[in-house]
Design a protein around this motif. Structure first.
Motif, PDB file in Angstrom:
ATOM      1  N   ALA A  21     -30.468 -85.102  45.495  1.00  0.00           N
ATOM      2  CA  ALA A  21     -29.591 -84.494  44.492  1.00  0.00           C
ATOM      3  C   ALA A  21     -28.652 -85.510  43.853  1.00  0.00           C
ATOM      4  CB  ALA A  21     -28.781 -83.361  45.119  1.00  0.00           C
ATOM      5  N   TRP A  38     -25.937 -82.491  40.141  1.00  0.00           N
ATOM      6  CA  TRP A  38     -26.316 -81.163  40.645  1.00  0.00           C
ATOM      7  C   TRP A  38     -27.013 -80.347  39.554  1.00  0.00           C
ATOM      8  CZ3 TRP A  38     -27.602 -79.362  44.952  1.00  0.00           C
ATOM      9  CH2 TRP A  38     -27.668 -77.989  45.184  1.00  0.00           C
ATOM     10  N   THR A  41     -30.434 -81.599  39.301  1.00  0.00           N
ATOM     11  CA  THR A  41     -31.199 -81.168  40.472  1.00  0.00           C
ATOM     12  C   THR A  41     -31.698 -79.737  40.288  1.00  0.00           C
ATOM     13  OG1 THR A  41     -30.007 -82.655  41.951  1.00  0.00           O
ATOM     14  CG2 THR A  41     -31.062 -80.742  42.963  1.00  0.00           C
ATOM     15  N   GLN A  77     -21.837 -82.574  48.277  1.00  0.00           N
ATOM     16  CA  GLN A  77     -23.129 -82.475  47.581  1.00  0.00           C
ATOM     17  C   GLN A  77     -24.235 -82.121  48.578  1.00  0.00           C
ATOM     18  OE1 GLN A  77     -23.360 -82.369  44.440  1.00  0.00           O
ATOM     19  NE2 GLN A  77     -24.952 -83.642  43.560  1.00  0.00           N
ATOM     20  N   ARG A  80     -24.169 -78.503  49.244  1.00  0.00           N
ATOM     21  CA  ARG A  80     -24.840 -77.763  48.171  1.00  0.00           C
ATOM     22  C   ARG A  80     -26.349 -77.737  48.413  1.00  0.00           C
ATOM     23  NH1 ARG A  80     -22.357 -80.338  42.570  1.00  0.00           N
ATOM     24  NH2 ARG A  80     -20.771 -78.763  42.184  1.00  0.00           N
TER      25      ARG A  80
END
Length: 135
Positions: A21, A38, A41, A77, A80
């Motif tokens: 990511a 993100w 991604t 991250q 996530r």
């Protein structure tokens, strides 16, 4: 890169598309950089699905050259990414590389020598984690 991922999914249609990511090549993490990564991604995941390619997202490894603020952004991250594990294949490949002593963050055997890139031994660990996730 994101554009390469789009092109590979569309033209080659591999069974799996394995990616992170974010990339160390993106530079030192900032919130804006992480949000942009993100967004890319999520777009790549959706593109893979449209192309009937299975997206596989790998967590970001420890980077010793990052300060505490940048490392906190990486941890967020990775959280996530882990939150997607009920929807896509997610590979947690960070923990095995971490130094339990905390500093440097990467176990010395997994450091490629510059505090950013990983050693061949680290890539073996990451590959084993990917193989396990796909089996």
């Amino acid at each position: 890169s994101y554009r390469t991922g789009l092109a590979v999914a569309s033209s080659l249609k591999p069974r799996y598309m394995i990616f992170r990511a974010m990339s160390a090549n993106d530079g030192t993490p900032t919130q804006a950089l992480m949000d942009a990564a993100w967004s890319r991604t999520l777009a790549l995941i959706e593109h893979c699905r449209r192309e009937r390619v299975v997206p596989v997202v790998v967590t970001y490894p420890p980077i010793d050259s990052y300060d505490a603020t940048a490392w906190a952004l990486v941890v967020a991250q990775n959280a996530r990414v882990m939150a997607l594990r009920d929807y896509i294949i997610v590979v947690e490949a960070t923990t095995a590389l971490l130094n339990p002593a905390g500093s440097p963050r990467t176990l010395p055997i997994y450091d490629g020598g510059d505090g950013t890139h990983k050693s061949d031994a680290a890539y073996v660990v990451i590959a084993q984690a990917i193989a396990a996730a796909l089996s």
